[in-house]
Design a protein around this motif. Structure first.
Motif, PDB file in Angstrom:
ATOM      1  N   GLN A  65      -0.530  28.709 -16.434  1.00  0.00           N
ATOM      2  CA  GLN A  65      -1.760  29.186 -17.065  1.00  0.00           C
ATOM      3  C   GLN A  65      -1.687  30.696 -17.197  1.00  0.00           C
ATOM      4  OE1 GLN A  65      -4.818  27.833 -14.435  1.00  0.00           O
ATOM      5  NE2 GLN A  65      -4.597  25.695 -15.025  1.00  0.00           N
ATOM      6  N   ILE A  66      -1.900  31.184 -18.411  1.00  0.00           N
ATOM      7  CA  ILE A  66      -1.915  32.620 -18.683  1.00  0.00           C
ATOM      8  C   ILE A  66      -3.305  32.965 -19.207  1.00  0.00           C
ATOM      9  CG2 ILE A  66      -0.891  34.493 -20.026  1.00  0.00           C
ATOM     10  CD1 ILE A  66       1.615  32.698 -20.306  1.00  0.00           C
ATOM     11  N   GLU A  67      -3.996  33.873 -18.520  1.00  0.00           N
ATOM     12  CA  GLU A  67      -5.325  34.308 -18.938  1.00  0.00           C
ATOM     13  C   GLU A  67      -5.272  35.796 -19.237  1.00  0.00           C
ATOM     14  OE1 GLU A  67      -8.026  31.166 -16.359  1.00  0.00           O
ATOM     15  OE2 GLU A  67      -7.839  33.249 -15.683  1.00  0.00           O
ATOM     16  N   LEU A  68      -5.748  36.169 -20.412  1.00  0.00           N
ATOM     17  CA  LEU A  68      -5.704  37.546 -20.868  1.00  0.00           C
ATOM     18  C   LEU A  68      -7.126  38.007 -21.167  1.00  0.00           C
ATOM     19  CD1 LEU A  68      -3.004  39.159 -22.399  1.00  0.00           C
ATOM     20  CD2 LEU A  68      -4.738  38.984 -24.145  1.00  0.00           C
ATOM     21  N   ALA A  69      -7.575  39.080 -20.506  1.00  0.00           N
ATOM     22  CA  ALA A  69      -8.929  39.596 -20.703  1.00  0.00           C
ATOM     23  C   ALA A  69      -8.949  40.511 -21.927  1.00  0.00           C
ATOM     24  CB  ALA A  69      -9.389  40.359 -19.470  1.00  0.00           C
ATOM     25  N   ALA A  70      -9.589  40.052 -22.992  1.00  0.00           N
ATOM     26  CA  ALA A  70      -9.650  40.817 -24.236  1.00  0.00           C
ATOM     27  C   ALA A  70     -11.028  40.671 -24.873  1.00  0.00           C
ATOM     28  CB  ALA A  70      -8.557  40.350 -25.194  1.00  0.00           C
ATOM     29  N   PRO A  71     -12.053  41.275 -24.269  1.00  0.00           N
ATOM     30  CA  PRO A  71     -13.406  41.138 -24.820  1.00  0.00           C
ATOM     31  C   PRO A  71     -13.572  41.924 -26.115  1.00  0.00           C
ATOM     32  CG  PRO A  71     -13.420  42.638 -22.964  1.00  0.00           C
ATOM     33  CD  PRO A  71     -12.032  42.065 -23.049  1.00  0.00           C
ATOM     34  N   GLY A  72     -14.495  41.470 -26.935  1.00  0.00           N
ATOM     35  CA  GLY A  72     -14.813  42.170 -28.172  1.00  0.00           C
ATOM     36  C   GLY A  72     -13.946  41.779 -29.350  1.00  0.00           C
ATOM     37  N   LEU A  73     -13.051  40.847 -29.162  1.00  0.00           N
ATOM     38  CA  LEU A  73     -12.192  40.392 -30.256  1.00  0.00           C
ATOM     39  C   LEU A  73     -12.631  39.008 -30.713  1.00  0.00           C
ATOM     40  CD1 LEU A  73      -8.713  41.434 -28.826  1.00  0.00           C
ATOM     41  CD2 LEU A  73     -10.030  42.618 -30.566  1.00  0.00           C
ATOM     42  N   LYS A  74     -12.147  38.615 -31.882  1.00  0.00           N
ATOM     43  CA  LYS A  74     -12.366  37.267 -32.399  1.00  0.00           C
ATOM     44  C   LYS A  74     -11.043  36.524 -32.308  1.00  0.00           C
ATOM     45  CE  LYS A  74     -15.611  39.046 -35.766  1.00  0.00           C
ATOM     46  NZ  LYS A  74     -15.782  39.372 -37.173  1.00  0.00           N
ATOM     47  N   LYS A  75     -11.107  35.208 -32.362  1.00  0.00           N
ATOM     48  CA  LYS A  75      -9.858  34.456 -32.257  1.00  0.00           C
ATOM     49  C   LYS A  75      -8.951  34.709 -33.462  1.00  0.00           C
ATOM     50  CE  LYS A  75     -11.530  30.041 -34.051  1.00  0.00           C
ATOM     51  NZ  LYS A  75     -11.652  28.624 -33.768  1.00  0.00           N
ATOM     52  N   GLU A  76      -9.515  35.152 -34.566  1.00  0.00           N
ATOM     53  CA  GLU A  76      -8.706  35.471 -35.748  1.00  0.00           C
ATOM     54  C   GLU A  76      -7.901  36.764 -35.562  1.00  0.00           C
ATOM     55  OE1 GLU A  76     -12.198  35.074 -36.104  1.00  0.00           O
ATOM     56  OE2 GLU A  76     -12.029  32.941 -36.534  1.00  0.00           O
ATOM     57  N   ASP A  77      -8.307  37.611 -34.594  1.00  0.00           N
ATOM     58  CA  ASP A  77      -7.616  38.874 -34.349  1.00  0.00           C
ATOM     59  C   ASP A  77      -6.295  38.679 -33.602  1.00  0.00           C
ATOM     60  OD1 ASP A  77      -9.730  40.240 -35.529  1.00  0.00           O
ATOM     61  OD2 ASP A  77     -10.772  40.537 -33.623  1.00  0.00           O
ATOM     62  N   PHE A  78      -6.112  37.533 -32.951  1.00  0.00           N
ATOM     63  CA  PHE A  78      -4.925  37.281 -32.140  1.00  0.00           C
ATOM     64  C   PHE A  78      -3.793  36.696 -32.962  1.00  0.00           C
ATOM     65  CE2 PHE A  78      -8.326  37.125 -28.989  1.00  0.00           C
ATOM     66  CZ  PHE A  78      -7.815  37.958 -28.012  1.00  0.00           C
ATOM     67  N   LYS A  79      -2.588  37.001 -32.529  1.00  0.00           N
ATOM     68  CA  LYS A  79      -1.390  36.404 -33.105  1.00  0.00           C
ATOM     69  C   LYS A  79      -0.486  36.043 -31.933  1.00  0.00           C
ATOM     70  CE  LYS A  79       2.180  37.239 -36.519  1.00  0.00           C
ATOM     71  NZ  LYS A  79       2.768  38.209 -37.444  1.00  0.00           N
ATOM     72  N   ILE A  80      -0.124  34.766 -31.828  1.00  0.00           N
ATOM     73  CA  ILE A  80       0.703  34.280 -30.727  1.00  0.00           C
ATOM     74  C   ILE A  80       1.990  33.720 -31.320  1.00  0.00           C
ATOM     75  CG2 ILE A  80       0.841  32.711 -28.763  1.00  0.00           C
ATOM     76  CD1 ILE A  80      -2.261  32.730 -28.754  1.00  0.00           C
ATOM     77  N   ASN A  81       3.124  34.251 -30.876  1.00  0.00           N
ATOM     78  CA  ASN A  81       4.430  33.819 -31.375  1.00  0.00           C
ATOM     79  C   ASN A  81       5.311  33.376 -30.224  1.00  0.00           C
ATOM     80  OD1 ASN A  81       3.947  34.447 -34.093  1.00  0.00           O
ATOM     81  ND2 ASN A  81       4.487  36.579 -33.760  1.00  0.00           N
ATOM     82  N   LEU A  82       6.201  32.442 -30.504  1.00  0.00           N
ATOM     83  CA  LEU A  82       7.198  32.009 -29.541  1.00  0.00           C
ATOM     84  C   LEU A  82       8.567  32.144 -30.199  1.00  0.00           C
ATOM     85  CD1 LEU A  82       7.791  30.732 -26.774  1.00  0.00           C
ATOM     86  CD2 LEU A  82       7.663  28.513 -27.890  1.00  0.00           C
TER      87      LEU A  82
END
Length: 146
Positions: free
Chosen positions: A53-70
């Motif tokens: 489990q990886i939890e990242l504290a990033a308040p004030g953002l929207k889910k559209e602001d994130f980019k997750i790549n593998l």
């Protein structure tokens, strides 16, 4: 080597205490340090029997602001947010630009199942669940004594 912060008695200087307080606040470690730390969100990483489990504290953002790549076994989480505020008054115009971004990368262990990664963003916390491969899960059994 350990660095030790000394108070050379300048704070109790009766000649010009204001100057020393201002100088001390400008050179304070937290003044510079907190600005650098605030650019990268805090992360909690936990391992259970079946998953990571990886939890990242990033308040004030929207889910559209994130980019997750593998890429192979490197999981990269990045976010970018731009905002512009314009306020016009009688004889002035004020513009404020805000640009925030970060990039965090994590190397996944061999026991991670790359095809089973889920992400959820709720209440300012991005939570990623990386499932373990079946053969990597903890197996407990009782061992008989001969």
């Amino acid at each position: 080597m350990t660095l030790v912060k000394f108070n050379n008695g300048l704070k109790n200087n009766a000649v010009n205490p204001f100057f020393n307080d201002v100088l001390d606040s400008l050179l304070n470690d937290s003044y510079i340090g907190n600005k650098l730390v605030a650019r990268v969100p805090a992360v909690n990483i936990a391992e259970t029997e079946n998953e990571f489990q990886i939890e990242l504290a990033a308040p004030g953002l929207k889910k559209e602001d994130f980019k997750i790549n593998l890429d192979k076994n490197v999981l990269t989480i990045s976010a970018e947010k731009k905002s512009e505020s314009v306020e016009e008054g009688k004889k002035f115009s004020k513009r404020e630009y805000s640009y925030n971004s970060f990039n965090r990368s994590f190397t996944l262990p061999e026991s991670a199942d790359h095809s089973k990664i889920e992400a959820d963003y709720t209440d300012g916390v991005l939570k990623l669940i990386v499932t373990k491969k079946e053969e990597a899960k903890f197996q407990s059994r009782e061992i008989a004594i001969k």
